[in-house]
Design a protein around this motif. Sequence first.
Motif, short mmCIF file in Angstrom:
data_model
loop_
_atom_site.label_atom_id
_atom_site.label_comp_id
_atom_site.label_asym_id
_atom_site.label_seq_id
_atom_site.Cartn_x
_atom_site.Cartn_y
_atom_site.Cartn_z
N ARG A 1 -9.25 3.64 1.07
CA ARG A 1 -9.15 3.91 -0.37
C ARG A 1 -8.30 2.80 -0.96
N GLU B 1 -1.81 0.23 -4.08
CA GLU B 1 -1.71 0.43 -2.63
C GLU B 1 -3.07 0.47 -1.99
N ASP C 1 -6.35 1.66 -4.19
CA ASP C 1 -5.78 2.17 -5.44
C ASP C 1 -5.38 1.01 -6.32
N GLU D 1 -4.89 5.36 -12.98
CA GLU D 1 -5.01 4.58 -11.74
C GLU D 1 -6.41 4.81 -11.20
N GLU E 1 -4.87 2.49 0.91
CA GLU E 1 -4.70 3.74 1.64
C GLU E 1 -5.64 3.74 2.84
N LYS F 1 -6.88 8.68 -11.47
CA LYS F 1 -5.68 9.49 -11.32
C LYS F 1 -4.79 9.26 -12.53
#
Length: 290
Positions: A245, A259, A247, A177, A261, A193
Amino acid sequence: MTARIAIVTTLEMSVPDADEDLLLPLLPEAALVAWDDPAVEWAAFDVAILRSTWNYHDHLDAFRAWARRASSVTRLLNPVPTLEWNTDKRYLADLAAAGFPVVPTTFVAPGEAVPDDAVVGLGAHLVVKPSVGAGSNGARLFDGDPDGAAAHVAALHAQGKVAMLQPYLAEVDTAGETALIYLGGRFSHAARKAAILSRDMSWETGLYADEKVVATTATPAERDLADRIVAALPGLGHPDLAYARIDLLPTPPGPVVLELELTEPSLFLGLDPEAPARAAATFRALLPLP
Ligand SMILES: Nc1ncnc2c1ncn2[C@@H]1O[C@H](COP(=O)(O)OP(=O)(O)O)[C@@H](O)[C@H]1O
Ligand SMILES: [Mg+2]
């Protein structure tokens, strides 16, 4: 120096997180304070910046009420309307409506049945997770197990939560990710990630799942998508973001949003030698002139 910036955590964090460890020495005008500490005088701070408030999803009403109260006496960032929007992943529908590619998602509220075509259409590998959640809490992968998925939907409903069903985007297993971090609206750095969900794991306790995160260079397609989303946020009602952030998960046609963030993301400041100073300068610039 009297602290003028509140870096906001929770009483449930016993030590500063990795970002705060890097940030606080560079920001002597800041103090670490907990949103759930009733003794804090929020009016004493010029700015309060949400950071490691990672228990908020278990106390959403209290957290939102606190955010409204705090923002009436100090400048809380990100702003309350953004927090209220961003703490429930139903915002993905707004992003999709604005034309951005998001992970295909079916939302199922308590009292609603899972539409048959949702399970069939999403395929055999299904992710079920709560629409309000963080740190991978309540997120589970079901591999050819529609009954298990339905049971997890029912369990989330029993907790009063809206369930989200998504196809498991398996490219995450190899490519991971990508998180693109923006400070004051400008791109700062990116992180990769590793996949978190697996067939034999259910992750239910603690504040957040263990994550394997390394520095990465975003692909041009990832950067373009994240830049366009950040540029669109003010028009969607979300100006004045101290941090964001984005994602993304890879798919064969290109990256899609997993998502957004905007509430309390880890900024992975340790992954870029310049990022801690960049964050400190961004946050200091929020102070009114003395
Ligand atoms: N549709 C999906 N496909 C593949 N992996 C997913 C999917 N949804 C969630 N995950 C995995 O679960 C993790 C947590 O889900 P996420 O939507 O990011 O919620 P949280 O707000 O808890 O971080 C992600 O980092 C990712 O590894
Ligand atoms: Mg996540």
